[in-house]
Each structure stands twice: as structure tokens, then as C-alpha cells.
Design a protein around this motif. Structure first.
Motif, PDB file in Angstrom:
ATOM      1  N   PRO A   7       0.821  -1.215   0.000  1.00  0.00           N
ATOM      2  CA  PRO A   7       0.000   0.000   0.000  1.00  0.00           C
ATOM      3  C   PRO A   7       0.857   1.268   0.000  1.00  0.00           C
ATOM      4  N   TRP A   8       0.327   2.287  -0.656  1.00  0.00           N
ATOM      5  CA  TRP A   8       1.025   3.574  -0.734  1.00  0.00           C
ATOM      6  C   TRP A   8       0.017   4.716  -0.678  1.00  0.00           C
ATOM      7  N   MET A   9       0.569   5.916  -0.453  1.00  0.00           N
ATOM      8  CA  MET A   9      -0.228   7.135  -0.564  1.00  0.00           C
ATOM      9  C   MET A   9       0.638   8.217  -1.198  1.00  0.00           C
ATOM     10  N   ASP A  10      -0.030   9.094  -1.955  1.00  0.00           N
ATOM     11  CA  ASP A  10       0.640  10.241  -2.557  1.00  0.00           C
ATOM     12  C   ASP A  10       0.418  11.443  -1.651  1.00  0.00           C
ATOM     13  N   ASP A  11       1.479  11.841  -0.980  1.00  0.00           N
ATOM     14  CA  ASP A  11       1.455  12.849   0.076  1.00  0.00           C
ATOM     15  C   ASP A  11       1.148  14.249  -0.466  1.00  0.00           C
ATOM     16  N   LEU A  12       0.160  14.904   0.147  1.00  0.00           N
ATOM     17  CA  LEU A  12      -0.174  16.298  -0.188  1.00  0.00           C
ATOM     18  C   LEU A  12       0.339  17.267   0.882  1.00  0.00           C
ATOM     19  N   PHE A  13       1.395  16.886   1.568  1.00  0.00           N
ATOM     20  CA  PHE A  13       2.186  17.746   2.441  1.00  0.00           C
ATOM     21  C   PHE A  13       1.573  18.053   3.807  1.00  0.00           C
ATOM     22  N   LEU A  14       0.310  18.453   3.881  1.00  0.00           N
ATOM     23  CA  LEU A  14      -0.277  18.802   5.170  1.00  0.00           C
ATOM     24  C   LEU A  14      -0.401  17.582   6.060  1.00  0.00           C
ATOM     25  N   ASP A  15      -0.111  17.770   7.340  1.00  0.00           N
ATOM     26  CA  ASP A  15      -0.189  16.673   8.297  1.00  0.00           C
ATOM     27  C   ASP A  15      -0.810  17.160   9.602  1.00  0.00           C
ATOM     28  N   LEU A  16      -1.436  16.238  10.284  1.00  0.00           N
ATOM     29  CA  LEU A  16      -1.932  16.470  11.637  1.00  0.00           C
ATOM     30  C   LEU A  16      -1.334  15.398  12.536  1.00  0.00           C
ATOM     31  N   ILE A  17      -0.906  15.794  13.701  1.00  0.00           N
ATOM     32  CA  ILE A  17      -0.416  14.847  14.696  1.00  0.00           C
ATOM     33  C   ILE A  17      -1.358  14.957  15.880  1.00  0.00           C
ATOM     34  N   ILE A  18      -1.832  13.803  16.333  1.00  0.00           N
ATOM     35  CA  ILE A  18      -2.698  13.778  17.499  1.00  0.00           C
ATOM     36  C   ILE A  18      -2.001  12.956  18.569  1.00  0.00           C
ATOM     37  N   LEU A  19      -1.810  13.582  19.716  1.00  0.00           N
ATOM     38  CA  LEU A  19      -1.171  12.900  20.833  1.00  0.00           C
ATOM     39  C   LEU A  19      -2.238  12.237  21.703  1.00  0.00           C
ATOM     40  N   PRO A  20      -1.873  11.213  22.465  1.00  0.00           N
ATOM     41  CA  PRO A  20      -2.862  10.531  23.312  1.00  0.00           C
ATOM     42  C   PRO A  20      -3.596  11.484  24.269  1.00  0.00           C
ATOM     43  N   SER A  21      -2.981  12.599  24.601  1.00  0.00           N
ATOM     44  CA  SER A  21      -3.622  13.600  25.466  1.00  0.00           C
ATOM     45  C   SER A  21      -4.782  14.303  24.764  1.00  0.00           C
ATOM     46  N   GLY A  22      -4.858  14.126  23.431  1.00  0.00           N
ATOM     47  CA  GLY A  22      -5.871  14.816  22.637  1.00  0.00           C
ATOM     48  C   GLY A  22      -5.338  16.066  21.962  1.00  0.00           C
ATOM     49  N   GLU A  23      -4.122  16.459  22.298  1.00  0.00           N
ATOM     50  CA  GLU A  23      -3.516  17.638  21.670  1.00  0.00           C
ATOM     51  C   GLU A  23      -3.345  17.399  20.173  1.00  0.00           C
ATOM     52  N   ILE A  24      -3.683  18.408  19.375  1.00  0.00           N
ATOM     53  CA  ILE A  24      -3.582  18.331  17.914  1.00  0.00           C
ATOM     54  C   ILE A  24      -2.499  19.299  17.458  1.00  0.00           C
ATOM     55  N   ILE A  25      -1.581  18.793  16.658  1.00  0.00           N
ATOM     56  CA  ILE A  25      -0.472  19.601  16.149  1.00  0.00           C
ATOM     57  C   ILE A  25      -0.579  19.662  14.633  1.00  0.00           C
ATOM     58  N   GLU A  26      -0.553  20.876  14.091  1.00  0.00           N
ATOM     59  CA  GLU A  26      -0.590  21.080  12.641  1.00  0.00           C
ATOM     60  C   GLU A  26       0.838  21.100  12.121  1.00  0.00           C
ATOM     61  N   LYS A  27       1.041  20.472  10.964  1.00  0.00           N
ATOM     62  CA  LYS A  27       2.409  20.341  10.448  1.00  0.00           C
ATOM     63  C   LYS A  27       2.458  20.577   8.935  1.00  0.00           C
ATOM     64  N   ASP A  28       3.549  21.181   8.494  1.00  0.00           N
ATOM     65  CA  ASP A  28       3.937  21.313   7.087  1.00  0.00           C
ATOM     66  C   ASP A  28       3.031  22.211   6.240  1.00  0.00           C
ATOM     67  N   ILE A  29       2.422  23.198   6.867  1.00  0.00           N
ATOM     68  CA  ILE A  29       1.621  24.175   6.124  1.00  0.00           C
ATOM     69  C   ILE A  29       2.502  24.901   5.107  1.00  0.00           C
ATOM     70  N   ASP A  30       3.721  25.234   5.525  1.00  0.00           N
ATOM     71  CA  ASP A  30       4.650  25.923   4.638  1.00  0.00           C
ATOM     72  C   ASP A  30       5.015  25.069   3.422  1.00  0.00           C
ATOM     73  N   GLU A  31       5.128  23.752   3.612  1.00  0.00           N
ATOM     74  CA  GLU A  31       5.458  22.862   2.498  1.00  0.00           C
ATOM     75  C   GLU A  31       4.336  22.824   1.463  1.00  0.00           C
ATOM     76  N   LEU A  32       3.087  22.861   1.922  1.00  0.00           N
ATOM     77  CA  LEU A  32       1.955  22.871   0.990  1.00  0.00           C
ATOM     78  C   LEU A  32       1.966  24.152   0.159  1.00  0.00           C
ATOM     79  N   GLU A  33       2.181  25.276   0.811  1.00  0.00           N
ATOM     80  CA  GLU A  33       2.213  26.550   0.094  1.00  0.00           C
ATOM     81  C   GLU A  33       3.374  26.605  -0.896  1.00  0.00           C
ATOM     82  N   GLU A  34       4.518  26.074  -0.495  1.00  0.00           N
ATOM     83  CA  GLU A  34       5.679  26.016  -1.390  1.00  0.00           C
ATOM     84  C   GLU A  34       5.390  25.124  -2.598  1.00  0.00           C
TER      85      GLU A  34
END
Length: 181
Positions: free
Chosen positions: A105-132
């Protein structure tokens, strides 16, 4: 061209000894491929820093369970530590998921990512990479809009504790380990 990422991580040199399994699961809750990469030995642990905190995401005894849902624009990688506890859910926004006979299995990455920690905290990642990627015409305006729409949709579901795939990770881990059918 988008970066294609495989669940097998066949080209990841950090992992010295590994076990790998994949299975197609079709239930009312999930349909698609699920992969399990078990890290029996690594060349060096991998740490990420989130808001000033170091988090180990790859080390001896760690496992990565990755979901490639059919017809969706995301893939979820659940990181388990050596004691079987969830370290994080890493959600890649992607153009599509697919399957290759040689590498799985594979996926074609569109740069934006979300990280969710067990605490429920949500981290946004790679917004700059999408814009670039948009500015360099690596992706189209439609792909840019798709990435943001999917990112916002999943972020909202996760914030409301309604992103149901996260609740299936331990069950699917047992299936791929052959401990449940």
C-alpha cells in the motif's frame, strides 16, 4: 511530482531488523489496507520535537500501524512504543491511496499533516510545504484546495473526538499480529 510513501517503508535505512505485515480489511467501520511495521532493531532512535518536547517515534521494539482507507484523501500512522502504548497518530493528507504488488500500500502525500497525541492535543504540520508546493507548481490549485478541505475536516472531527479510525487502531493491531480474526 508528489512524494509516494509506502507502508512497508522498504527504503528506510534506519530500521536494521524488521517484521512487516499487511492486510486488506473490509468492515462497516473501515475498508482499505492496513500495514504493520515492527522495528526489531534500529540504527538510531528517531525523535521529533513538538512544542519544545522531544517525542520518540521510532526505536527498538516500536511499531507503526498504517491505515490506507479506500477512496479517502488521508492515511493514518499510529506509533506504538515498545510497551504497546500509543505515542501518536500521524495523519498524512494525500491525493490518493493505492496498492503496488512489489511494495504494498502507498499514498501520494499532499504535504499537510496532523499529529494527534494521546492527550488529545492536535499539532498542525507542514503548512509551509503545501504553500511552497503550490507556488512551485508541484501541485495544482485543485490539489491545494483538496488538501486544505481534508485537513480542516479531519482536524474538526479530531477536536470533537469523532475521528473514528483512531478508535480502531488497537483492534487492527491485534488483527495484523494474528491475535484476533
Amino acid at each position: 511530482m508528489l512524494k509516494r510513501k509506502y507502508g512497508s517503508r522498504y527504503d528506510w535505512k534506519r530500521i536494521v531488523d524488521r517484521r512487516y505485515a499487511e492486510q486488506y480489511i473490509s468492515t462497516t467501520q473501515f475498508t482499505g489496507y492496513v500495514t504493520l511495521l515492527e522495528m526489531d532493531n534500529v540504527a538510531a532512535p528517531l525523535f521529533m520535537t513538538y512544542k519544545g518536547r522531544g517525542v520518540c517515534i521510532a526505536n527498538k521494539g516500536y511499531s507503526w500501524l498504517q491505515h490506507f482507507p479506500d477512496g479517502e484523501q488521508f492515511s493514518v500512522t499510529t506509533v506504538f512504543d515498545s510497551t504497546g502504548q500509543i505515542v501518536q497518530w500521524y495523519i498524512d493528507i494525500c491525493r490518493e491511496n493505492g496498492y503496488c504488488l512489489t511494495n504494498g500500500p502507498w499514498m501520494d502525500d499532499l504535504f499537510l499533516d496532523l499529529i494527534i497525541l494521546p492527550s488529545g492535543e492536535i499539532i498542525e504540520k507542514d503548512i509551509d510545504e503545501l504553500e511552497e508546493a503550490l507556488n512551485s507548481q508541484l501541485i495544482s490549485d485543485d490539489e491545494f484546495a483538496l488538501a486544505w478541505a481534508e485537513f480542516d475536516r479531519i482536524k474538526t472531527l479530531a477536536a470533537q473526538n469523532r475521528f473514528e479510525l483512531l478508535g480502531l487502531t488497537k483492534e487492527h493491531l491485534l488483527i495484523l499480529k494474528g491475535e484476533q480474526s
